[in-house]
Design an enzyme around this catalytic site. Structure first.
Site, mmCIF file in Angstrom:
data_model
loop_
_atom_site.group_PDB
_atom_site.id
_atom_site.type_symbol
_atom_site.label_atom_id
_atom_site.label_comp_id
_atom_site.label_asym_id
_atom_site.label_seq_id
_atom_site.Cartn_x
_atom_site.Cartn_y
_atom_site.Cartn_z
ATOM 1 C CG HIS A 35 68.457 18.525 -41.535
ATOM 2 N ND1 HIS A 35 69.066 17.650 -42.401
ATOM 3 C CD2 HIS A 35 67.817 19.434 -42.321
ATOM 4 C CE1 HIS A 35 68.812 18.012 -43.660
ATOM 5 N NE2 HIS A 35 68.068 19.087 -43.635
ATOM 6 C CB CYS A 65 57.772 20.270 -21.248
ATOM 7 S SG CYS A 65 58.574 21.838 -21.642
ATOM 8 N N GLY A 106 81.080 15.580 -47.179
ATOM 9 C CA GLY A 106 80.426 14.346 -46.753
ATOM 10 C C GLY A 106 78.918 14.361 -46.828
ATOM 11 C CB THR A 107 76.286 16.250 -47.697
ATOM 12 O OG1 THR A 107 74.881 16.186 -47.979
ATOM 13 C CG2 THR A 107 76.888 17.426 -48.423
ATOM 14 C CB SER A 108 74.396 11.767 -50.635
ATOM 15 O OG SER A 108 73.164 12.210 -50.110
ATOM 16 C CG ASN A 164 81.202 13.019 -50.554
ATOM 17 O OD1 ASN A 164 81.309 12.174 -49.664
ATOM 18 N ND2 ASN A 164 80.027 13.338 -51.064
ATOM 19 C CG LEU A 165 84.425 7.505 -49.267
ATOM 20 C CD1 LEU A 165 85.860 7.589 -48.763
ATOM 21 C CD2 LEU A 165 83.601 6.609 -48.336
ATOM 22 C CB ALA A 218 85.584 13.224 -43.666
HETATM 23 P P1 NAD Z 1 73.882 10.507 -46.885
HETATM 24 O O1 NAD Z 1 73.910 9.293 -46.039
HETATM 25 O O2 NAD Z 1 72.842 10.651 -47.929
HETATM 26 O O3 NAD Z 1 75.300 10.630 -47.645
HETATM 27 C C1 NAD Z 1 76.507 10.456 -46.970
HETATM 28 C C2 NAD Z 1 77.623 11.003 -47.835
HETATM 29 O O4 NAD Z 1 78.811 10.900 -47.082
HETATM 30 C C3 NAD Z 1 77.852 10.261 -49.149
HETATM 31 O O5 NAD Z 1 77.995 11.199 -50.198
HETATM 32 C C4 NAD Z 1 79.159 9.504 -48.918
HETATM 33 O O6 NAD Z 1 79.945 9.437 -50.094
HETATM 34 C C5 NAD Z 1 79.832 10.390 -47.899
HETATM 35 N N1 NAD Z 1 80.751 9.675 -47.029
HETATM 36 C C6 NAD Z 1 80.596 8.460 -46.446
HETATM 37 N N2 NAD Z 1 81.662 8.153 -45.690
HETATM 38 C C7 NAD Z 1 82.511 9.216 -45.809
HETATM 39 C C8 NAD Z 1 83.796 9.489 -45.276
HETATM 40 N N3 NAD Z 1 84.410 8.641 -44.462
HETATM 41 N N4 NAD Z 1 84.385 10.662 -45.613
HETATM 42 C C9 NAD Z 1 83.770 11.539 -46.443
HETATM 43 N N5 NAD Z 1 82.559 11.330 -46.977
HETATM 44 C C10 NAD Z 1 81.939 10.180 -46.658
HETATM 45 O O7 NAD Z 1 73.871 11.717 -45.858
HETATM 46 P P2 NAD Z 1 73.520 13.257 -46.054
HETATM 47 O O8 NAD Z 1 73.949 13.743 -47.384
HETATM 48 O O9 NAD Z 1 74.027 13.942 -44.845
HETATM 49 O O10 NAD Z 1 71.922 13.351 -46.089
HETATM 50 C C11 NAD Z 1 71.072 12.532 -45.409
HETATM 51 C C12 NAD Z 1 70.254 13.156 -44.279
HETATM 52 O O11 NAD Z 1 70.264 12.280 -43.133
HETATM 53 C C13 NAD Z 1 70.819 14.407 -43.722
HETATM 54 O O12 NAD Z 1 69.856 15.144 -43.081
HETATM 55 C C14 NAD Z 1 71.775 13.825 -42.721
HETATM 56 O O13 NAD Z 1 72.409 14.685 -41.916
HETATM 57 C C15 NAD Z 1 70.919 12.822 -42.029
HETATM 58 N N6 NAD Z 1 71.794 11.886 -41.291
HETATM 59 C C16 NAD Z 1 72.474 12.418 -40.208
HETATM 60 C C17 NAD Z 1 73.351 11.622 -39.497
HETATM 61 C C18 NAD Z 1 74.088 12.264 -38.321
HETATM 62 O O14 NAD Z 1 73.531 13.128 -37.640
HETATM 63 N N7 NAD Z 1 75.346 11.922 -38.062
HETATM 64 C C19 NAD Z 1 73.544 10.284 -39.879
HETATM 65 C C20 NAD Z 1 72.784 9.767 -40.982
HETATM 66 C C21 NAD Z 1 71.914 10.611 -41.697
#
Ligand code: NAD
Length: 232
Positions: free
Chosen positions: A109, A136, A175-177, A201-202, A219
């Site tokens: 992404h 740029c 850690g992805t939903s 995952n959490l 995590a």
């Molecule tokens: P999401 O917010 O939809 O889901 C987050 C997931 O992480 C959930 O399943 C939750 O249970 C889990 N989670 C929360 N805290 C946790 C912990 N401490 N340990 C383990 N798991 C934990 O995010 P997604 O699935 O990554 O998808 C959303 C989109 O938004 C993606 O593209 C994502 O990368 C982006 N996003 C990126 C960032 C970043 O770059 N850090 C932050 C927010 C969203």
């Protein structure tokens, strides 16, 4: 685990949550104040570029204050010590995996710390703001945007991801939903290919039932424990 040589890991916002970066679901967090469709679509950028650039400027500044956590460090250790193939595919646009030592990375992404020039189509490392429409560094045009894949845009390097999945023995989702496609579909693709699948995952993700195994917890605890186990 002895027959495992090649690993593909998918990470999401949950791996960075304990570093203080909001997930979409963080109560009271960023994503309660901003709707994705207001800041994370090409239409939003066309409609209100200042809002979108300001949002990403704020987040770009914020991630530079954050530190990798024990999960990022454990994956960095795995990368250094794993002799088979490894690809860490992250949906995150922060650089905490790299700062945790991971090198075999793919940012599907995009990356906060890059700017993409829509005039010359080149990417440049970028740590400062974009809202003032800086030139740029490559072509001099003021046409930089965040190098981030917005909703409705094609994620990067899907061919490389599917090639790695075809060669994998183990797919691990951290850690992805399981709500954002195409990443949410990798587990089914992996299973169709006969790849073993593990979720860390959490809480159970939307696609949790597709995984051979799910381990639940923060995590920073369950990722280092799994890395220890697989390297043993
Ligand atoms: P999401 O917010 O939809 O889901 C987050 C997931 O992480 C959930 O399943 C939750 O249970 C889990 N989670 C929360 N805290 C946790 C912990 N401490 N340990 C383990 N798991 C934990 O995010 P997604 O699935 O990554 O998808 C959303 C989109 O938004 C993606 O593209 C994502 O990368 C982006 N996003 C990126 C960032 C970043 O770059 N850090 C932050 C927010 C969203």
């Amino acid at each position: 685990m002895s027959q495992i040589r090649n690993i593909v890991i998918l990470t999401g916002a949950g791996v960075s949550a304990e570093s203080g970066i909001d997930t979409f679901r963080t109560a009271g967090g960023l994503w309660e104040r901003y709707k994705p469709e207001d800041v994370a679509t090409p239409e939003a950028f066309a409609r209100d570029p200042d809002l979108v650039l300001g949002f990403y400027d704020m987040r770009r500044a914020a991630i530079q204050e954050k530190q990798p956590n024990a999960a990022h460090l454990a994956l960095g250790r795995l990368d250094a010590e794993w002799s088979g193939d490894l690809l860490i595919v992250t949906q995150n646009i922060d650089d905490l995996h790299e700062r945790g030592g991971a090198r075999r990375m793919l940012h599907m992404h995009g990356e906060h710390l890059n700017a993409w020039c829509t005039a010359c189509d080149q990417r440049s490392p970028w740590t400062g703001p974009l809202i003032d429409r800086p030139a740029c560094p490559r072509c001099g045009e003021s046409a930089l945007r965040p190098d981030v894949v917005w909703f409705g845009e094609m994620p990067y390097r899907m061919d490389a991801i599917y090639a790695a999945l075809r060669a994998a023995d183990l797919f691990v989702s951290i850690g992805t939903s399981g709500a954002v496609y195409p990443a949410a579909g990798f587990v089914r693709g992996a299973r169709d290919l006969g790849v073993r699948t593990l979720e860390l995952n959490l809480e159970p993700s939307q696609g949790s039932s597709w995984f051979h195994e799910s381990r639940l917890g923060p995590a920073t605890e369950i990722v280092p424990a799994w890395v220890e186990e697989i390297l043993a």
